[in-house]
Design a protein around this motif. Structure first.
Motif, PDB file in Angstrom:
ATOM      1  N   LYS A  30       1.100  -1.212   0.165  1.00 21.39           N
ATOM      2  CA  LYS A  30       0.032  -0.268  -0.206  1.00 21.39           C
ATOM      3  C   LYS A  30       1.142   1.253  -0.338  1.00 21.39           C
ATOM      4  CE  LYS A  30      -4.516  -1.659   1.948  1.00 21.39           C
ATOM      5  NZ  LYS A  30      -4.919  -2.098   2.897  1.00 21.39           N
ATOM      6  N   LEU A  31       0.478   2.873  -0.921  1.00 22.71           N
ATOM      7  CA  LEU A  31       0.874   3.904  -1.138  1.00 22.71           C
ATOM      8  C   LEU A  31       0.668   4.357   0.485  1.00 22.71           C
ATOM      9  CD1 LEU A  31       2.372   5.303  -2.992  1.00 22.71           C
ATOM     10  CD2 LEU A  31       0.120   6.607  -2.687  1.00 22.71           C
ATOM     11  N   CYS A  32       2.265   5.033   1.325  1.00 25.94           N
ATOM     12  CA  CYS A  32       2.198   5.701   2.040  1.00 25.94           C
ATOM     13  C   CYS A  32       2.684   6.473   2.083  1.00 25.94           C
ATOM     14  CB  CYS A  32       2.992   4.914   3.509  1.00 25.94           C
ATOM     15  SG  CYS A  32       2.416   4.086   3.508  1.00 25.94           S
ATOM     16  N   MET A  33       2.817   7.801   2.692  1.00 28.01           N
ATOM     17  CA  MET A  33       3.175   9.031   1.850  1.00 28.01           C
ATOM     18  C   MET A  33       4.381   9.713   3.205  1.00 28.01           C
ATOM     19  SD  MET A  33      -0.200  10.971   0.808  1.00 28.01           S
ATOM     20  CE  MET A  33       0.965  12.563   0.290  1.00 28.01           C
ATOM     21  N   TRP A  34       5.562  10.562   2.783  1.00 28.19           N
ATOM     22  CA  TRP A  34       6.256  11.728   3.654  1.00 28.19           C
ATOM     23  C   TRP A  34       5.733  12.754   4.037  1.00 28.19           C
ATOM     24  CZ3 TRP A  34       9.702   8.917   6.912  1.00 28.19           C
ATOM     25  CH2 TRP A  34      10.213   8.571   6.757  1.00 28.19           C
ATOM     26  N   VAL A  35       5.318  13.319   5.198  1.00 29.42           N
ATOM     27  CA  VAL A  35       4.588  14.493   4.999  1.00 29.42           C
ATOM     28  C   VAL A  35       5.718  15.090   6.853  1.00 29.42           C
ATOM     29  CG1 VAL A  35       2.378  13.875   5.219  1.00 29.42           C
ATOM     30  CG2 VAL A  35       3.183  13.380   7.763  1.00 29.42           C
ATOM     31  N   ALA A  36       5.627  16.371   6.318  1.00 33.38           N
ATOM     32  CA  ALA A  36       7.426  17.191   7.466  1.00 33.38           C
ATOM     33  C   ALA A  36       5.954  17.979   7.886  1.00 33.38           C
ATOM     34  CB  ALA A  36       7.757  18.124   6.384  1.00 33.38           C
ATOM     35  N   LYS A  37       6.342  17.988   9.146  1.00 31.13           N
ATOM     36  CA  LYS A  37       5.698  18.981  10.178  1.00 31.13           C
ATOM     37  C   LYS A  37       6.591  19.909  10.303  1.00 31.13           C
ATOM     38  CE  LYS A  37       4.213  19.266  14.590  1.00 31.13           C
ATOM     39  NZ  LYS A  37       4.029  18.323  16.021  1.00 31.13           N
ATOM     40  N   ARG A  38       6.285  21.250  10.094  1.00 33.83           N
ATOM     41  CA  ARG A  38       6.616  22.851  10.050  1.00 33.83           C
ATOM     42  C   ARG A  38       7.053  22.606  11.187  1.00 33.83           C
ATOM     43  NH1 ARG A  38       5.259  25.362   5.649  1.00 33.83           N
ATOM     44  NH2 ARG A  38       5.775  27.361   6.722  1.00 33.83           N
ATOM     45  N   ALA A  39       8.126  23.751  11.322  1.00 33.64           N
ATOM     46  CA  ALA A  39       9.019  23.999  12.761  1.00 33.64           C
ATOM     47  C   ALA A  39       8.267  25.125  13.470  1.00 33.64           C
ATOM     48  CB  ALA A  39      10.141  24.446  12.625  1.00 33.64           C
ATOM     49  N   GLN A  40       8.341  25.047  14.634  1.00 34.41           N
ATOM     50  CA  GLN A  40       6.993  26.118  14.852  1.00 34.41           C
ATOM     51  C   GLN A  40       7.768  27.911  14.785  1.00 34.41           C
ATOM     52  OE1 GLN A  40       4.782  25.405  17.024  1.00 34.41           O
ATOM     53  NE2 GLN A  40       4.868  23.168  16.594  1.00 34.41           N
TER      54      GLN A  40
END
Length: 188
Positions: A30-40
């Motif tokens: 199955k497809l998984c996606m890399w997501v970025a959490k933006r810096a505070q």
């Protein structure tokens, strides 16, 4: 030439690149996606989730060159991996802010990353990266955890991959019409 920060005050369209990073799960395919959490510390949308990498196209820079630069700067992706990204069209939108209307065109790229590669924050703009299932990404979008205009790129990706379809989304045609709208602002 106009400083990018001044463009919204002038109602000028800006251009950027947006890279969707994904892998196929070794366990179930199955497809998984890399997501970025933006810096505070980011001025806009601190702590929100974003695509793998994104950024503006500088004056005189090419689209592909900008994609390679953002992959390296934001996610530590070597050029030989980033160069495998596939151009996948554009997403256009208008952001409303205290400075005015900001029309933007994002050149979208799909980058299938090796299963054993993990992006790493490289320039202070990203706090961390997470590998999420498609369902987790959709839940995050519905919960308002993603930058709204970043979510447009994710939705476009999911439409192109057959994850969001006319059969499972009642507003399918309206979504497509609104993602691929012609902007009434000049730019080149």
């Amino acid at each position: 030439m106009v400083e990018r920060a001044a463009t919204s005050s002038l109602g000028m369209r800006t251009f950027g690149v947006d890279i969707i990073g994904f892998v196929k799960s070794l366990e179930d395919g199955k497809l998984c996606m890399w997501v970025a959490k933006r810096a505070q510390t980011k001025k806009l949308w601190p702590g929100f989730f974003d695509n793998l990498a994104a950024g503006g196209i500088g004056n005189g820079d090419g689209v592909f060159e900008s994609m390679l630069k953002e992959c390296a700067e934001e996610a530590g992706i070597p050029a030989d991996i980033a160069a495998k990204a596939q151009s996948s069209g554009t997403v256009q939108y208008i952001v409303r802010s205290e400075l005015g209307l900001q029309p933007e065109t994002q050149y979208m790229f799909d980058l299938e990353l090796p299963a054993d590669f993990t992006p790493r924050p490289n320039d202070g703009e990203v706090e961390d990266f997470y590998l999420w299932t498609v369902d987790e990404v959709l839940e995050g979008i519905h919960a308002g955890l993603f930058k709204p205009h970043c979510a447009l790129g994710v939705i476009d990706f999911m439409i192109r991959r057959g994850i969001i379809t006319a059969e499972n989304e009642s507003d399918y045609l309206e979504i497509i019409d609104n993602i691929h709208v012609k902007l009434p602002f000049p730019g080149n």
